[in-house]
Design a protein around this motif. Structure first.
Motif, PDB file in Angstrom:
ATOM      1  N   GLN A  49     -32.315  -5.464 -70.184  1.00  0.00           N
ATOM      2  CA  GLN A  49     -33.053  -4.493 -71.443  1.00  0.00           C
ATOM      3  C   GLN A  49     -34.489  -4.397 -69.589  1.00  0.00           C
ATOM      4  OE1 GLN A  49     -34.124  -3.537 -73.942  1.00  0.00           O
ATOM      5  NE2 GLN A  49     -32.551  -4.777 -75.207  1.00  0.00           N
ATOM      6  N   TRP A 101     -38.212  -4.474 -67.647  1.00  0.00           N
ATOM      7  CA  TRP A 101     -39.025  -6.134 -68.439  1.00  0.00           C
ATOM      8  C   TRP A 101     -41.182  -5.062 -67.567  1.00  0.00           C
ATOM      9  CZ3 TRP A 101     -39.254 -10.183 -69.720  1.00  0.00           C
ATOM     10  CH2 TRP A 101     -40.442 -11.084 -69.734  1.00  0.00           C
ATOM     11  N   ARG A 110     -37.689  -9.679 -74.619  1.00  0.00           N
ATOM     12  CA  ARG A 110     -38.579  -8.140 -73.863  1.00  0.00           C
ATOM     13  C   ARG A 110     -39.367  -8.575 -73.347  1.00  0.00           C
ATOM     14  NH1 ARG A 110     -36.434  -3.215 -77.112  1.00  0.00           N
ATOM     15  NH2 ARG A 110     -36.477  -2.496 -74.270  1.00  0.00           N
ATOM     16  N   TYR A 111     -40.295  -7.850 -72.361  1.00  0.00           N
ATOM     17  CA  TYR A 111     -41.459  -8.245 -72.512  1.00  0.00           C
ATOM     18  C   TYR A 111     -42.369  -8.512 -73.335  1.00  0.00           C
ATOM     19  CZ  TYR A 111     -43.032  -3.255 -71.879  1.00  0.00           C
ATOM     20  OH  TYR A 111     -43.576  -2.278 -72.173  1.00  0.00           O
TER      21      TYR A 111
END
Length: 237
Positions: free
Chosen positions: A165, A167, A222-223
């Motif tokens: 993923q 960021w 995730r962020y």
């Protein structure tokens, strides 16, 4: 890095005077069992050690006492180190982040000498080579990252490349790309406070998820999930 880990054990566990070697032996035993027990299982066990779930027998009382390896409340009091070109049993890792002598993050960087070279080449090195042949080094691993200077991706152990993923931050435009996005990702994700928070509160192990064939998979936020949880907790408290 045994000297850093030894110092941290003695500093964080003054009540365990004289048992530093026993704690070190317990930590080493867990890490070295990766080849026989499987990396995912050992990574989960080591995460429990990092969260303060380990114990050591005290001969005088014949009781097991807990020990700490990391200081979550005061991130900057830990021994923090970033090193490059780390060699270990035939492998050379481009970047390693250590906390109290424990390698918690591994990074691979690639030079985009042509359009075919990307972060995927670094991620593939980690997934297909390092995690397979240097499993002990990844026993305490929180996450790994890969970048060629144009994109930045991260993942927990044994994560296929299509699930690595990006960021970011909800405070900047979603259109930020390239080197600006890479530096933003590094500054937002690879800080002591965030890494320690992810170790203590966020890393999860999901057993038998759909499509996982009954295997355990490691989950990291995730962020935007991370930001949301932090805001909810701050508001609730």
């Amino acid at each position: 890095i045994e000297s850093d880990l030894r110092d941290a054990i003695e500093r964080l566990n003054p009540e365990l005077k004289g048992r530093t070697d026993a704690v070190l032996a317990k930590v080493r035993q867990v890490a070295l069992s990766a080849s026989s027990e499987g990396l995912m299982s050992v990574n989960e066990a080591f995460t429990q050690l990092l969260r303060g779930g380990g114990t050591v027998l005290m001969p005088d009382s014949n009781h097991d006492e807990p020990f700490r390896l990391l200081d979550f409340e005061h991130p900057d009091t830990n021994t923090l180190l970033v090193s490059d070109e780390v060699t270990y049993r035939g492998a050379r890792f481009d970047v390693v982040l250590w906390i109290n002598g424990i390698p918690v993050v591994v990074g691979e960087t690639k030079t985009p000498v042509n359009v075919a070279k990307s972060w995927k080449d670094g991620a593939r090195d980690i997934y297909a080579s390092y995690e397979e042949h240097q499993q002990e080094f990844f026993a305490p691993n929180l996450l790994s990252f890969a970048s060629e200077g144009k994109d930045f991706r991260y993942a927990g152990i044994r994560t296929p490349l299509d699930h690595w993923q990006r960021w970011g931050s909800s405070t900047v435009p979603a259109t930020v790309e390239g080197w600006d996005r890479v530096t933003m990702s590094v500054a937002g994700l690879l800080t002591p406070a965030v890494i320690l928070n992810l170790i203590e509160n966020y890393a999860l192990y999901d057993r038998g998820s759909d499509g996982a064939g009954g295997m355990t998979i490691k989950l990291l936020p995730r962020y935007f999930q991370y930001e949301s949880v932090e805001k909810i907790v701050a508001r609730a408290t």
